[in-house]
Write an enzyme that holds these catalytic residues in place. Structure first.
Site, PDB file in Angstrom:
ATOM      1  N   LEU D  68       0.849  -1.190   0.000  1.00  0.00           N
ATOM      2  CA  LEU D  68       0.000   0.000   0.000  1.00  0.00           C
ATOM      3  C   LEU D  68       0.881   1.234   0.000  1.00  0.00           C
ATOM      4  CD1 LEU D  68      -2.399  -1.679   2.345  1.00  0.00           C
ATOM      5  CD2 LEU D  68      -3.320  -0.037   0.729  1.00  0.00           C
ATOM      6  N   GLU D  70       0.672   4.246  -2.758  1.00  0.00           N
ATOM      7  CA  GLU D  70       0.199   4.683  -4.067  1.00  0.00           C
ATOM      8  C   GLU D  70       1.168   5.637  -4.752  1.00  0.00           C
ATOM      9  OE1 GLU D  70      -1.701   4.217  -1.420  1.00  0.00           O
ATOM     10  OE2 GLU D  70      -3.035   2.643  -2.162  1.00  0.00           O
ATOM     11  N   ALA D  94     -10.661   4.318  -7.943  1.00  0.00           N
ATOM     12  CA  ALA D  94     -10.197   5.637  -8.377  1.00  0.00           C
ATOM     13  C   ALA D  94      -9.969   6.591  -7.210  1.00  0.00           C
ATOM     14  CB  ALA D  94     -11.176   6.243  -9.377  1.00  0.00           C
ATOM     15  N   PHE D  98      -5.548   9.925  -5.284  1.00  0.00           N
ATOM     16  CA  PHE D  98      -5.155  11.202  -4.681  1.00  0.00           C
ATOM     17  C   PHE D  98      -3.793  11.113  -3.994  1.00  0.00           C
ATOM     18  CE2 PHE D  98      -9.915  11.200  -4.468  1.00  0.00           C
ATOM     19  CZ  PHE D  98     -10.099  12.083  -5.520  1.00  0.00           C
ATOM     20  N   HIS D 139     -14.632   5.961  -1.276  1.00  0.00           N
ATOM     21  CA  HIS D 139     -14.372   5.012  -2.364  1.00  0.00           C
ATOM     22  C   HIS D 139     -15.101   5.371  -3.656  1.00  0.00           C
ATOM     23  CE1 HIS D 139     -12.703   2.444   0.784  1.00  0.00           C
ATOM     24  NE2 HIS D 139     -12.253   1.638  -0.148  1.00  0.00           N
TER      25      HIS D 139
HETATM   26  C1  LIG Z   1      -5.124   4.174  -0.113  1.00  0.00           C
HETATM   27  C2  LIG Z   1      -5.837   2.873  -0.207  1.00  0.00           C
HETATM   28  N1  LIG Z   1      -5.304   1.878  -0.950  1.00  0.00           N
HETATM   29  C3  LIG Z   1      -5.939   0.699  -1.049  1.00  0.00           C
HETATM   30  C4  LIG Z   1      -7.135   0.483  -0.399  1.00  0.00           C
HETATM   31  C5  LIG Z   1      -7.852  -0.869  -0.518  1.00  0.00           C
HETATM   32  N2  LIG Z   1      -7.716  -1.586   0.740  1.00  0.00           N
HETATM   33  C6  LIG Z   1      -8.622  -1.449   1.720  1.00  0.00           C
HETATM   34  S1  LIG Z   1      -8.177  -2.237   3.123  1.00  0.00           S
HETATM   35  C7  LIG Z   1      -6.764  -2.783   2.418  1.00  0.00           C
HETATM   36  C8  LIG Z   1      -5.803  -3.613   3.213  1.00  0.00           C
HETATM   37  C9  LIG Z   1      -5.356  -2.896   4.433  1.00  0.00           C
HETATM   38  O1  LIG Z   1      -4.516  -3.730   5.175  1.00  0.00           O
HETATM   39  P1  LIG Z   1      -4.163  -3.393   6.669  1.00  0.00           P
HETATM   40  O2  LIG Z   1      -3.696  -1.985   6.753  1.00  0.00           O
HETATM   41  O3  LIG Z   1      -3.239  -4.429   7.135  1.00  0.00           O
HETATM   42  O4  LIG Z   1      -5.532  -3.463   7.438  1.00  0.00           O
HETATM   43  P2  LIG Z   1      -6.457  -4.757   7.668  1.00  0.00           P
HETATM   44  O5  LIG Z   1      -7.466  -4.776   6.578  1.00  0.00           O
HETATM   45  O6  LIG Z   1      -5.589  -5.952   7.663  1.00  0.00           O
HETATM   46  O7  LIG Z   1      -7.097  -4.538   8.991  1.00  0.00           O
HETATM   47  C10 LIG Z   1      -6.668  -2.368   1.103  1.00  0.00           C
HETATM   48  C11 LIG Z   1      -5.555  -2.699   0.188  1.00  0.00           C
HETATM   49  C12 LIG Z   1      -7.663   1.549   0.331  1.00  0.00           C
HETATM   50  N3  LIG Z   1      -8.848   1.459   0.947  1.00  0.00           N
HETATM   51  N4  LIG Z   1      -6.987   2.716   0.432  1.00  0.00           N
END
Ligand SMILES: Cc1ncc(C[n+]2csc(CCOP(=O)(O)OP(=O)(O)O)c2C)c(N)n1
Ligand SMILES: Cc1ncc(C[n+]2csc(CCOP(=O)(O)OP(=O)(O)O)c2C)c(N)n1
Ligand SMILES: [Mg+2]
Ligand SMILES: [Mg+2]
Lengths: 360, 338, 360, 338
Positions: D68, D70, D94, D98, D139
């Site tokens: 994660l 971006e 999308a 940002f 989202h």
């Molecule tokens: C900036 C951003 N990138 C990608 C996502 C999609 N997404 C939502 S939760 C997640 C995983 C997050 O992992 P973690 O921080 O370990 O939290 P967990 O879900 O394991 O509690 C992803 C990739 C998002 N919501 N925001």
């Protein structure tokens, strides 16, 4: 008081004794002399090129401010010479030194500073955004930190394509606080990318000291958090920088992943040459003394003499050669034409793109 | 600190510069309200010239140098605002907003709405539009149109020092996030605006346009430096018997539609001068709104004078030609009148 | 194989012996029992609240997916109970546990999940964006990492205003790669902000393992790079989490600056409940076994019995109370009206703003 | 891997879904060109459904799960492109653009220009417009207008699966950065587009609009889902004797102005349906351009049907009403005709 000032005092003093000594293995024999010559040549190129820009500035010939690497030549050159021409490099707003050290031609760089058509970027980039892809220089960034992931991506490409190339990523102590450094170093550590993160820690981000911007004394202390080696070197000692970077480059080339090298160095001039800060933030007397105590070119010059690697005559000849090269670059730049007006609208897209749009 | 003393001079005699206006707005509001804090890169050294005396007057807790961390800085301001402060963040150059875009959009702009009104985000972010000065592509953006597409943010683009003073003070008192884009080409224009008001309650309300020149033949809406180009063009056109009305919106969000639309309904013609890149510019929005709401009154095309859709080239041989100029405004008015 | 699985095996096994032992000082005496009760009550609230959302999901009553904290209750509750109600807290998409643990009312939270007018955000936020400012919950973020600087800013406000408040900042192992964490931790370290960065490391970011996203084994290893203490705790042991966080909170409150606490924990359900991943990324049999081996509520329950802190009857009564509370919350949410249509356009700006704009 | 086998079926019988179109475009282009690499969060687990079989076919070096990060991801793609790869980055939603905005603007969009043409940046970034599904404010953004304000980027918003296939393949072969915004409301619309072409050289050129329905009374320009709403509205209006032409620009940068402007010159009326927030939307740009270039032909206001300038509320009771609907398009056409 400058914290970065102390770490060199020993070396500085050691140097001034100036009695004969044996050169270290790197500088020994004909190969050693060749290396010494090239280290010195490129440091002189940076220095004399930038002194020429100072003259151009005072003559009112520069369209914009320049951020000088004077004082930081050992860091910049030591790092670049540890790479090959085919290796990649990205840098920042303090931008002349990087491509010069990477081997770019001075004339096209100087023409760029004057906004000429013959400039390395056709006059569109200017001082802060030099790039010479022919020597692996993928561009400097006026946005602090912004090119760090670019170097990381170049490392990724080298890995995926299996070319054996390495990417050298210059950034400052100020840039160390930017989030993209973290994101990039994490990816590089994760994927064992062939990237060398090289911090030119000159103690300041404009007026802000490292104590005011960094939550740790050394940027290199952050390397462990990414599973990569981190080392702090004397940034005024071009050979020390060269050796530390070479180790990191070799490691990267062996596929063992990235490293962080931090060179503690000094910015001899103001953040941008001629910039006047309303409120002083460093002691000008101390800064002035640096030219005598921690000038990386003088230090290396004296060492080469002391260790009998090069003679005074050789060193003078080399300096003169570079001086002539710089003069020719200035002449070339001055004589070059400005780009034609329509150049303002080209290179926005790759050839073949038809914007179907005419400006009003 | 000498700045406050200087402020005591009689109003009529004094002309205000942009940087003085900023300094005065910040100083007055920080004095008035202890929850206002000032954060920015190189603030204490006063590199950009608008923070003179702030550290001495308000101390290091309320005047903070930021490390280079634009996203973190805007997010920290958002959180500090939710917890009771009223931060002013000096981002210095508008090209540095991009690194903080997620914090602008996901936190500053959205938090109040998404939390059902629980959050209040009185944050002012200042940034200079630093174009036309040979700084090339990485320092010369005029990115306010991007932010106009984001509900929840207010946006001001003052074009005179007294307006800057009054708008900035209103912004600091506003309970919403306000982005202040200062056209750096106007920094030197001390004396071109009206005399400095002496009132510490000199407030220009957000959302009110200024009619810079009344006229009946065509409405020229000019943003930032564009409002000056519009006025110069109007003078040039006056010699030809064309009587242009010049409107400076001053605030882009909320836009003073009543003033702009009423003017176009009267004149039937509209030109918009906007230093932003053309596509999806503020000029595009104004043109779209005008044709949507004033079609029956419209007697000619709405013509945009903007920066071309290219990047900012470094070379002095290239740069100026991409921006709006007085000549381009005059030509646009002629097209609108044809 | 899961690396995060191993660190609990000892504890898990130790627990199942279940013979009598003395409680640690924190759980001793009437204060200890009260603490135990509150830790258990809030863990049960999270668990039963979320089990109710599962039922609502299957009944088709949820307008959108939910990201459950089931399995992570000890981390969430241990951390929150180490703070005061007046302290600040921000969280992420895995969002129900945080405000519940911070003390928010269940009925308004549940109503929010159904998009009702009585929801804690008036129905505008929904599951991923709960906030209850009345208990210091400054909001969860659907954008991963995005609320980290917000908590940091709340800490700054507490420092500037001298209120003695602390900010607790929840983030996941996935979020640890985001640049804003670096920027925030650097600022907090620099300014000694009263912030506790709390990583719920559940081993996964959706399908990506920590080995695939982190260049170091433990997120806590990064703390040193910001000059702050970093500690990794057993996230299934609510008391261990409570103690570690309490230490960090006290340190912050004393003005000594931020800390990083990492709780190794387990996500028992899919990333979002009901989400079907086309390609398996973890062994479902192992995941299923977690309910028996590392359930934080069972572990604490057994411990409280073994250490004679609470009786089985007391624990059952407590669970029943919470069950009734959750049932009432569901009823409240179901019976509540939807917001009026015009609510879609309010709260974009603070009252007094006149957008002068009517939508077409 | 079963996907390639399925592709062998005769073209006429097969209908393509959005995710299949993406998968096929990526698979074909990665097969054709070894320098194309695929990067994204949760790609290997194929969470978003478009990467089935990629890991097996092309291996972990060319198919990479991203942490994660971006900004880092887009910057890494930019650097990798400058050094010879052709990265496709799946940003999934999308609203996650940002955080990477500086890398989009300062690197992807500007590097070629600022380095005088030395850099080539063949990067494709895919992101879904994930609105209308109860995901609330974080989202559901439709941020393409922001990027339209940034020269140097190309932008596609396909509305049928065959278009998506052909545009994405063109994008991957293009030497410029291309942003692909996929309207997630169309993911389920398998079968509504024309039959799948069997040609691996099925390319839809960037910058060419599609006339979805010829007509003579009014031009409705519809973007993404908006093009479907426009077609449905056109059918409804046909029953009333109004003959609407429906144009789907498909590419927003470069926009196919000749097709749009020629249509408006014929019909004299224009409505734009754009799921983006109204202010400074693509619809605003189209309206501005139409009034600027077709004023003489224009016989009524250009009417925009957009999402209101508010954030996306979670509650199902609130969400739908803020977006363009068929009814709003019909009402807008009536206004344009009045
Ligand atoms: C900036 C951003 N990138 C990608 C996502 C999609 N997404 C939502 S939760 C997640 C995983 C997050 O992992 P973690 O921080 O370990 O939290 P967990 O879900 O394991 O509690 C992803 C990739 C998002 N919501 N925001
Ligand atoms: C994103 C961004 N923020 C701020 C600036 C303004 N700025 C230019 S250079 C600089 C200081 C950078 O310090 P450092 O990284 O240490 O490099 P140095 O100038 O010391 O070589 C600042 C604040 C910028 N160009 N970009
Ligand atoms: Mg520095
Ligand atoms: Mg996780």
């Amino acid at each position: 008081m400058l914290t970065t000032a102390t770490h060199l005092d020993d070396r500085g003093q050691a140097m001034t004794d100036g009695t004969a000594a044996d050169p270290p293995p790197e500088l020994d024999g004909p190969d050693g002399a060749a290396l010494a010559r090239e280290l010195m040549r490129r440091m002189q190129r940076v220095r004399l090129f930038e002194e020429a820009t100072i003259a151009l500035f005072h003559a009112g010939e520069l369209p914009a401010m320049v951020h000088l690497s004077i004082g930081q030549e050992a860091a910049v050159v030591g790092a670049c010479l540890a790479t090959r021409t085919s290796d990649y490099m990205t840098g920042n707003h303090r931008s002349h030194g990087h491509p010069i050290a990477k081997g770019a031609r001075l004339d096209a760089l100087m023409a760029e500073l004057l906004g000429k058509a013959t400039g390395v970027c056709g006059g569109k980039g200017g001082s802060m955004h030099l790039a010479d892809f022919s020597v692996g220089s993928l561009g400097e960034s006026g946005i602090v930190g912004s090119a760090i992931p670019v170097a990381t991506g170049a490392g990724l490409a080298a890995q995926v394509r299996g070319t054996g190339q390495v990417a050298l990523c210059f950034f400052g102590d100020g840039a160390a606080s930017e989030g993209v450094l973290h994101e990039s170093m994490n990816m590089a550590g994760l994927w064992d990318l062939p990237v060398v993160y090289f911090c030119e820690n000159n103690g300041f981000a404009v007026s802000v000291t490292t104590e005011e911007s960094l939550s740790v004394p050394d940027v290199a202390m952050r390397a462990a958090g990414y599973g990569m080696p981190g080392v702090t070197v004397d940034g005024q000692d071009v050979l020390a920088v060269y050796c530390a970077t070479r180790e990191a480059v070799e490691r990267a080339r062996r596929g063992e992943g990235p490293s962080l090298v931090e060179a503690k160095t000094y910015r001899f001039h103001e953040h941008a040459y001629g910039l006047v800060l309303p409120r002083p933030y460093r002691d000008q007397a101390v800064v002035d003394s640096w030219f005598d105590t921690v000038d990386p070119i003088t230090l290396f010059h004296d060492r080469l003499l002391a260790e009998r690697v090069l003679t005074a005559g050789e060193l003078q000849a080399l300096r003169d050669e570079v001086g002539a090269e710089v003069e020719a670059a200035v002449e070339f730049a001055r004589r070059s034409p400005y780009p034609p007006p329509e150049a303002a609208w080209t290179d926005v897209y790759a050839p073949g793109h038809d914007p179907q749009e005419v400006s009003a | 600190m000498s700045a406050p003393a200087a402020r005591r001079k009689p109003a009529r005699a004094q002309q205000l510069g942009f940087l003085q206006a900023i300094n005065r707005a910040q100083h007055e509001e920080m004095t008035r309200d202890g929850s206002v804090v000032l954060m920015g890169q190189d603030l204490r050294a006063n590199v950009f010239g608008a923070a003179a005396g702030a550290l001495e007057a308000f101390g290091p807790s309320r005047v903070r140098d930021l490390p280079l961390a634009e996203a973190g800085s805007i997010g920290v301001a958002a959180g500090a605002a939710m917890a009771g402060l009223r931060p002013i963040v000096d981002l210095t150059v508008a090209s540095f907003v991009f690194g903080a875009m997620d914090q602008f959009v996901s936190q500053l702009a959205k938090a109040r709405y998404m939390f059902g009104g629980q959050a209040t985000l009185p944050v002012v972010v200042r940034a200079a539009l630093y174009y036309q000065g040979g700084t090339a592509g990485h320092h010369a953006d005029r990115p306010y149109p991007m932010f106009m597409n984001v509900p929840g943010l207010k946006i001001i683009v003052p074009s005179t020092a007294p307006d800057l003073l009054g708008l900035l003070k209103s912004a600091i008192r506003d309970d919403n996030p306000v982005l202040c884009f200062e056209d750096a080409n106007l920094w030197g224009r001390k004396g071109r605006g009206p005399a400095m008001p002496e009132d510490v309650e000199h407030l220009v309300p957000l959302g009110s346009a200024a009619v810079r020149r009344p006229g009946s033949d065509v409405t020229i809406v000019g943003i930032g430096l564009g409002s000056w180009l519009a006025q110069q063009a109007a003078e040039e056109l006056a010699a030809d018997g064309v009587d242009a009305e010049v409107i400076d919106p001053r605030t882009l969000v909320p836009m003073d539609w009543p003033t702009i639309l009423a003017s176009v309904r009267r004149t039937g013609r509209c030109v918009v001068v906007d230093p932003a890149n053309r596509t999806c510019s503020a000029a595009s929005e104004i043109a779209a709104r005008v044709v949507e709401d004033c079609f029956d009154a419209l007697r000619g095309p709405v013509v945009r004078v903007t920066t071309d859709d290219t990047h900012v080239p470094f070379s002095p041989a290239l740069e100026k030609q991409i921006y709006p100029t007085q000549a381009k405004v005059v030509a646009a008015v002629r097209r609108a009148l044809a």
